[in-house]
Design a protein around this motif. Structure first.
Motif, PDB file in Angstrom:
ATOM      1  N   ASP A 141       0.901  -1.263   0.007  1.00 57.74           N
ATOM      2  CA  ASP A 141       0.132  -0.047   0.026  1.00 57.74           C
ATOM      3  C   ASP A 141       0.810   1.350   0.111  1.00 57.74           C
ATOM      4  O   ASP A 141       0.466   2.416   0.285  1.00 57.74           O
ATOM      5  CB  ASP A 141      -1.039   0.000   1.125  1.00 57.74           C
ATOM      6  N   TYR A 142       2.093   1.142  -0.507  1.00 62.96           N
ATOM      7  CA  TYR A 142       2.802   2.272  -0.920  1.00 62.96           C
ATOM      8  C   TYR A 142       2.219   3.333  -1.539  1.00 62.96           C
ATOM      9  O   TYR A 142       1.707   2.733  -2.708  1.00 62.96           O
ATOM     10  CB  TYR A 142       4.385   1.687  -1.050  1.00 62.96           C
ATOM     11  N   PRO A 143       2.131   4.472  -1.529  1.00 61.83           N
ATOM     12  CA  PRO A 143       2.521   5.275  -0.622  1.00 61.83           C
ATOM     13  C   PRO A 143       1.933   5.633   0.533  1.00 61.83           C
ATOM     14  O   PRO A 143       2.125   6.553   1.380  1.00 61.83           O
ATOM     15  CB  PRO A 143       3.118   6.671  -1.237  1.00 61.83           C
ATOM     16  N   ARG A 144       0.699   5.030   0.754  1.00 62.01           N
ATOM     17  CA  ARG A 144      -0.131   5.468   2.012  1.00 62.01           C
ATOM     18  C   ARG A 144       0.743   4.768   3.187  1.00 62.01           C
ATOM     19  O   ARG A 144       0.350   5.538   3.938  1.00 62.01           O
ATOM     20  CB  ARG A 144      -1.339   4.566   1.688  1.00 62.01           C
ATOM     21  N   GLN A 145       1.428   3.832   2.975  1.00 60.65           N
ATOM     22  CA  GLN A 145       2.311   3.468   4.083  1.00 60.65           C
ATOM     23  C   GLN A 145       3.659   3.646   3.574  1.00 60.65           C
ATOM     24  O   GLN A 145       3.908   3.131   2.614  1.00 60.65           O
ATOM     25  CB  GLN A 145       1.964   2.264   4.749  1.00 60.65           C
ATOM     26  N   SER A 146       4.590   4.253   4.451  1.00 56.48           N
ATOM     27  CA  SER A 146       5.811   4.468   4.057  1.00 56.48           C
ATOM     28  C   SER A 146       6.851   3.656   4.803  1.00 56.48           C
ATOM     29  O   SER A 146       6.968   3.944   5.961  1.00 56.48           O
ATOM     30  CB  SER A 146       6.382   5.920   3.931  1.00 56.48           C
ATOM     31  N   PRO A 147       7.823   3.052   4.100  1.00 59.50           N
ATOM     32  CA  PRO A 147       8.831   2.297   4.873  1.00 59.50           C
ATOM     33  C   PRO A 147      10.077   3.447   5.513  1.00 59.50           C
ATOM     34  O   PRO A 147      10.704   2.886   6.032  1.00 59.50           O
ATOM     35  CB  PRO A 147       9.422   1.460   4.148  1.00 59.50           C
ATOM     36  N   GLY A 148       9.921   4.648   4.975  1.00 59.16           N
ATOM     37  CA  GLY A 148      10.913   5.563   5.393  1.00 59.16           C
ATOM     38  C   GLY A 148      11.883   5.684   4.471  1.00 59.16           C
ATOM     39  O   GLY A 148      12.077   5.209   3.389  1.00 59.16           O
ATOM     40  N   ALA A 149      12.941   6.509   4.795  1.00 63.05           N
ATOM     41  CA  ALA A 149      14.073   6.832   3.902  1.00 63.05           C
ATOM     42  C   ALA A 149      15.138   5.752   3.323  1.00 63.05           C
ATOM     43  O   ALA A 149      14.933   4.665   4.398  1.00 63.05           O
ATOM     44  CB  ALA A 149      14.852   7.859   4.526  1.00 63.05           C
ATOM     45  N   ASN A 150      15.593   5.584   2.469  1.00 64.72           N
ATOM     46  CA  ASN A 150      16.414   4.678   2.190  1.00 64.72           C
ATOM     47  C   ASN A 150      16.075   3.242   2.043  1.00 64.72           C
ATOM     48  O   ASN A 150      16.631   2.097   2.396  1.00 64.72           O
ATOM     49  CB  ASN A 150      17.645   4.599   2.686  1.00 64.72           C
ATOM     50  N   ALA A 151      14.871   3.167   1.757  1.00 65.22           N
ATOM     51  CA  ALA A 151      13.945   1.673   1.547  1.00 65.22           C
ATOM     52  C   ALA A 151      14.407   1.121   0.260  1.00 65.22           C
ATOM     53  O   ALA A 151      14.548   1.709  -0.731  1.00 65.22           O
ATOM     54  CB  ALA A 151      12.522   1.961   1.658  1.00 65.22           C
ATOM     55  N   VAL A 152      14.239  -0.167   0.194  1.00 66.95           N
ATOM     56  CA  VAL A 152      14.322  -0.949  -0.949  1.00 66.95           C
ATOM     57  C   VAL A 152      13.123  -0.967  -1.774  1.00 66.95           C
ATOM     58  O   VAL A 152      11.883  -1.117  -1.193  1.00 66.95           O
ATOM     59  CB  VAL A 152      14.770  -2.573  -0.888  1.00 66.95           C
ATOM     60  N   MET A 153      13.089  -0.446  -3.053  1.00 69.77           N
ATOM     61  CA  MET A 153      11.860  -0.348  -3.897  1.00 69.77           C
ATOM     62  C   MET A 153      11.749  -1.136  -5.018  1.00 69.77           C
ATOM     63  O   MET A 153      12.769  -1.240  -5.410  1.00 69.77           O
ATOM     64  CB  MET A 153      11.636   1.360  -3.991  1.00 69.77           C
ATOM     65  N   THR A 154      10.662  -1.580  -5.590  1.00 74.40           N
ATOM     66  CA  THR A 154      10.600  -2.510  -6.521  1.00 74.40           C
ATOM     67  C   THR A 154      11.227  -1.690  -7.891  1.00 74.40           C
ATOM     68  O   THR A 154      11.291  -2.381  -8.790  1.00 74.40           O
ATOM     69  CB  THR A 154       9.187  -3.109  -6.662  1.00 74.40           C
ATOM     70  N   ALA A 155      10.984  -0.550  -7.915  1.00 77.33           N
ATOM     71  CA  ALA A 155      11.083   0.410  -9.097  1.00 77.33           C
ATOM     72  C   ALA A 155      12.817   0.501  -9.328  1.00 77.33           C
ATOM     73  O   ALA A 155      13.464   0.819 -10.404  1.00 77.33           O
ATOM     74  CB  ALA A 155      10.547   1.625  -9.093  1.00 77.33           C
ATOM     75  N   MET A 156      13.398   0.019  -8.259  1.00 80.54           N
ATOM     76  CA  MET A 156      14.809   0.241  -8.372  1.00 80.54           C
ATOM     77  C   MET A 156      15.540  -0.881  -9.334  1.00 80.54           C
ATOM     78  O   MET A 156      14.966  -2.095  -9.419  1.00 80.54           O
ATOM     79  CB  MET A 156      15.666   0.263  -6.744  1.00 80.54           C
ATOM     80  N   SER A 157      16.817  -0.430  -9.900  1.00 84.10           N
ATOM     81  CA  SER A 157      17.693  -1.389 -10.482  1.00 84.10           C
ATOM     82  C   SER A 157      18.259  -2.386  -9.771  1.00 84.10           C
ATOM     83  O   SER A 157      18.096  -2.088  -8.428  1.00 84.10           O
ATOM     84  CB  SER A 157      18.628  -0.725 -11.549  1.00 84.10           C
ATOM     85  N   ASP A 158      18.648  -3.490 -10.090  1.00 85.32           N
ATOM     86  CA  ASP A 158      19.498  -4.393  -9.157  1.00 85.32           C
ATOM     87  C   ASP A 158      20.601  -3.806  -8.575  1.00 85.32           C
ATOM     88  O   ASP A 158      20.880  -3.873  -7.400  1.00 85.32           O
ATOM     89  CB  ASP A 158      19.876  -5.550 -10.075  1.00 85.32           C
ATOM     90  N   SER A 159      21.129  -2.781  -9.361  1.00 84.46           N
ATOM     91  CA  SER A 159      22.502  -2.146  -8.711  1.00 84.46           C
ATOM     92  C   SER A 159      22.198  -1.098  -7.717  1.00 84.46           C
ATOM     93  O   SER A 159      22.624  -1.066  -6.329  1.00 84.46           O
ATOM     94  CB  SER A 159      23.449  -1.609  -9.742  1.00 84.46           C
ATOM     95  N   GLU A 160      20.932  -0.436  -7.914  1.00 84.92           N
ATOM     96  CA  GLU A 160      20.404   0.447  -6.835  1.00 84.92           C
ATOM     97  C   GLU A 160      20.153   0.021  -5.463  1.00 84.92           C
ATOM     98  O   GLU A 160      20.194   0.188  -4.325  1.00 84.92           O
ATOM     99  CB  GLU A 160      19.233   1.054  -7.449  1.00 84.92           C
ATOM    100  N   ILE A 161      19.293  -1.501  -5.894  1.00 88.97           N
ATOM    101  CA  ILE A 161      18.987  -2.341  -4.642  1.00 88.97           C
ATOM    102  C   ILE A 161      20.077  -2.803  -3.774  1.00 88.97           C
ATOM    103  O   ILE A 161      19.996  -2.689  -2.490  1.00 88.97           O
ATOM    104  CB  ILE A 161      18.033  -3.540  -5.065  1.00 88.97           C
ATOM    105  N   ALA A 162      21.131  -3.313  -4.519  1.00 89.54           N
ATOM    106  CA  ALA A 162      22.400  -3.709  -3.811  1.00 89.54           C
ATOM    107  C   ALA A 162      23.005  -2.553  -3.252  1.00 89.54           C
ATOM    108  O   ALA A 162      23.485  -2.561  -1.702  1.00 89.54           O
ATOM    109  CB  ALA A 162      23.439  -4.179  -5.049  1.00 89.54           C
ATOM    110  N   ARG A 163      23.128  -1.429  -3.722  1.00 88.81           N
ATOM    111  CA  ARG A 163      23.737  -0.082  -2.916  1.00 88.81           C
ATOM    112  C   ARG A 163      22.745   0.243  -1.741  1.00 88.81           C
ATOM    113  O   ARG A 163      23.593   0.429  -0.582  1.00 88.81           O
ATOM    114  CB  ARG A 163      23.917   0.934  -3.709  1.00 88.81           C
ATOM    115  N   THR A 164      21.474  -0.013  -1.778  1.00 92.82           N
ATOM    116  CA  THR A 164      20.530   0.577  -0.908  1.00 92.82           C
ATOM    117  C   THR A 164      20.809  -0.501   0.271  1.00 92.82           C
ATOM    118  O   THR A 164      20.817  -0.070   1.541  1.00 92.82           O
ATOM    119  CB  THR A 164      19.104   0.686  -1.289  1.00 92.82           C
ATOM    120  N   THR A 165      20.913  -1.758   0.218  1.00 96.22           N
ATOM    121  CA  THR A 165      20.727  -2.789   1.015  1.00 96.22           C
ATOM    122  C   THR A 165      22.151  -2.465   1.858  1.00 96.22           C
ATOM    123  O   THR A 165      22.313  -2.666   3.176  1.00 96.22           O
ATOM    124  CB  THR A 165      20.914  -4.122   0.258  1.00 96.22           C
ATOM    125  N   ARG A 166      23.419  -2.481   1.097  1.00 99.51           N
ATOM    126  CA  ARG A 166      24.647  -2.352   1.671  1.00 99.51           C
ATOM    127  C   ARG A 166      24.682  -1.046   2.604  1.00 99.51           C
ATOM    128  O   ARG A 166      25.107  -1.243   3.829  1.00 99.51           O
ATOM    129  CB  ARG A 166      25.908  -2.290   0.690  1.00 99.51           C
TER     130      ARG A 166
END
Length: 297
Positions: A141-166
């Motif tokens: 239910d995003y954006p009604r509920q937000s996980p907060g800053a620097n969250a892993v989002m499905t629109a991210m590329s694999d490299s963006e997800i990796a960088r965010t996770t690290r």
């Protein structure tokens, strides 16, 4: 009789030839014996009954058999073990001191985007507690509920997800593992979860918070040989003493039946209060609180 030796008959050469021939036969005979021994040994080995090599999986890299992935059965190896994970740690006015007195094997999952994430992680580590990174991920239910800053989002590329996770893991010092914060959409996406799991440092475990029944997190982690487990009970979806006690009773029933059960609560005053009151009773009944790292496989 001088000169008689010069008139002796020459020694026949036949005896010398036989000696040489006999010497040549020695290696030939040795080779024949070796070939015969090898043939007999291989024939006996191939006709002998073969043992079941299932117990040898992983001992020989050249002939390793990969068995089908299946959830582990802890019922025969563990008894009455409870993993309690307190989520959403790292904010002002949380009853951290009281929570730390519940049991020394309580697990604290810290939000990397919380204002006191680094400070609380250091404090909990000094006190000997196991710390997890509460990885923020996209909910349905995003954006009604937000996980907060620097969250892993499905629109991210694999490299963006990796960088965010690290980056999130780095924000929580001493984190031994990760569990997802929200993430009902992200954990249902195999591409996203594979990118997240690939980014985990070697040796780090993943606990699937199971915020949705369609999560693929635990399954993919097992396929990727990452230590993992999944939550069975949420303690405080309803924030009342009665509701938390009811969920805690379900958690202990699961632990009795399965051998080990994982429960997730939050840094709510009601949750901390009920756990503080109930922990001594549970220990007296033979239940044991354990760290998340002890139950992942």
């Amino acid at each position: 009789m001088a000169g008689r030796e010069g008139r002796r008959k020459p020694v026949p050469r036949q005896s010398s030839f036989r000696a040489v021939a006999a010497l040549m036969l020695i290696p030939v005979c040795g080779f024949v014996v070796f070939v015969f021994y090898k043939f007999v040994r291989e024939h006996v080995d191939s006709s002998a009954p073969r043992t079941n090599n299932a117990s040898m999986v992983g001992k020989s890299a050249g002939s390793r058999v990969v068995e089908p992935t299946r959830p582990p059965d802890h019922s025969t190896t563990r008894q009455n073990q409870i993993v309690l994970i307190i989520d959403d740690v790292g904010f002002d006015h949380q009853p951290l001191d009281a929570a730390m007195r519940i049991d020394p094997n309580l697990n604290f999952s810290i939000l990397p985007n919380a204002q006191h994430a680094h400070e609380f992680a250091e404090e909990l580590h000094r006190a000997g507690f196991e710390v997890l990174c509460h990885l923020p991920m996209e909910p349905v239910d995003y954006p009604r509920q937000s996980p907060g800053a620097n969250a892993v989002m499905t629109a991210m590329s694999d490299s963006e997800i990796a960088r965010t996770t690290r980056d999130d893991i780095a924000a929580v010092p001493h984190a031994a593992g990760v569990n997802n914060h929200m993430g009902s959409r992200a954990t249902s996406d195999p591409r996203v979860m594979r990118a997240v799991l690939t980014s985990l440092p070697k040796g780090m475990f993943f606990i699937d918070s199971m915020t949705t029944s369609s999560s693929v997190g635990e399954r993919l982690a097992r396929e990727m040989r990452i230590p993992t487990a999944a939550r069975q009970v949420f303690l405080d979806d309803v924030q009342s003493d009665e509701a938390v006690r009811k969920q805690l009773a379900q958690l202990t029933a699961d632990a009795r039946q399965r051998g080990v059960a994982i429960g997730i609560g939050h840094m709510y005053p009601v949750t901390v209060r009920v756990l503080t009151e109930s922990a001594p009773e549970l220990r007296a009944k033979g239940f044991r609180f354990v760290r998340a790292s002890e139950v992942v496989d």
